[in-house]
Design an enzyme around this catalytic site. Sequence first.
Site, PDB file in Angstrom:
ATOM      1  N   PHE A 194      38.824  54.532  43.848  1.00  0.00           N
ATOM      2  CA  PHE A 194      37.431  54.138  43.626  1.00  0.00           C
ATOM      3  C   PHE A 194      37.389  52.639  43.361  1.00  0.00           C
ATOM      4  CE2 PHE A 194      39.351  55.410  39.649  1.00  0.00           C
ATOM      5  CZ  PHE A 194      38.918  54.473  38.730  1.00  0.00           C
ATOM      6  N   HIS A 227      47.164  49.062  36.474  1.00  0.00           N
ATOM      7  CA  HIS A 227      46.738  48.412  35.237  1.00  0.00           C
ATOM      8  C   HIS A 227      46.302  49.442  34.201  1.00  0.00           C
ATOM      9  CE1 HIS A 227      43.747  48.991  38.295  1.00  0.00           C
ATOM     10  NE2 HIS A 227      42.793  49.035  37.387  1.00  0.00           N
ATOM     11  N   ASN A 253      31.518  57.121  31.500  1.00  0.00           N
ATOM     12  CA  ASN A 253      30.756  58.042  32.341  1.00  0.00           C
ATOM     13  C   ASN A 253      31.387  58.146  33.726  1.00  0.00           C
ATOM     14  OD1 ASN A 253      28.519  58.849  30.638  1.00  0.00           O
ATOM     15  ND2 ASN A 253      27.853  56.720  30.747  1.00  0.00           N
ATOM     16  N   ASP A 299      39.745  49.707  44.995  1.00  0.00           N
ATOM     17  CA  ASP A 299      41.035  50.255  45.439  1.00  0.00           C
ATOM     18  C   ASP A 299      41.331  50.059  46.933  1.00  0.00           C
ATOM     19  OD1 ASP A 299      41.497  50.977  42.847  1.00  0.00           O
ATOM     20  OD2 ASP A 299      41.480  53.139  43.188  1.00  0.00           O
ATOM     21  N   LYS A 306      49.622  55.926  41.982  1.00  0.00           N
ATOM     22  CA  LYS A 306      48.812  54.839  41.427  1.00  0.00           C
ATOM     23  C   LYS A 306      48.982  54.745  39.906  1.00  0.00           C
ATOM     24  CE  LYS A 306      44.066  53.337  40.810  1.00  0.00           C
ATOM     25  NZ  LYS A 306      42.654  53.707  40.876  1.00  0.00           N
ATOM     26  N   LYS A 345      37.743  57.921  36.426  1.00  0.00           N
ATOM     27  CA  LYS A 345      38.605  57.417  35.344  1.00  0.00           C
ATOM     28  C   LYS A 345      39.026  58.550  34.432  1.00  0.00           C
ATOM     29  CE  LYS A 345      36.675  52.866  34.275  1.00  0.00           C
ATOM     30  NZ  LYS A 345      36.118  52.116  33.149  1.00  0.00           N
ATOM     31  N   ASP A 386      37.812  48.595  29.498  1.00  0.00           N
ATOM     32  CA  ASP A 386      37.089  47.762  30.442  1.00  0.00           C
ATOM     33  C   ASP A 386      38.131  47.176  31.373  1.00  0.00           C
ATOM     34  OD1 ASP A 386      34.790  46.791  31.614  1.00  0.00           O
ATOM     35  OD2 ASP A 386      34.772  44.946  30.447  1.00  0.00           O
TER      36      ASP A 386
END
Length: 196
Positions: free
Chosen positions: A152, A180, A8, A155, A175, A12, A68
């Site tokens: 976000f 990751h 949600n 960061d 970025k 991302k 995750d």
Amino acid sequence: MKLVFATNNLNKLAEVQKMLPNSIELLSLKDIHCFDDIEETATTLDGNAKIKANHITQKFGFNCFADDTGLEVESLDGQPGVYSARYAGEPSNSENNMQKLLTELNKNQDDNKNRKAQFRTSICLNLNGQQFLFNGICKGEILTEKQGEKGFGYDPIFQPEGFQKSFAQMTSEEKNTISHRGLAIKKLIEFLKANA
């Protein structure tokens, strides 16, 4: 090919959409009318990614991937880790999470400050009845104060190794090259290109 990204988090979603080839149509949870509150009850990042991906595949029948991510701080024994999003409690709040982390670091350290940390992302892909896991790690350190307005989560206080600026001072393209999530997504995309 249609693929659901079980998140949600619109930040991302936008990050990942920029990285995927045009042959893959990325659907959000909203696109498939999934408004379920999927509880992340696992004690590992892999476990939480699996819970989310399995929920979508089993209930909605879509090929799907979920991620995750955790921030692991060396001097805090890997905390906040799997609890990164809710580190300062519910509801999830990035400002409160960052403030708690900075407070904990300042409390636990002497003059030899160890601020080493890493972001770790785990992605679980459910594709045509099979399950695959992809991981990405970005090493760096926690800054003493927030820097930058972009990004976000944590960061503004995370500075990746080899850089003199925080994730929040980088463009999304910069970025994505080193992050990751960017590294884990690259592995996912390479796999999808080879197997889709």
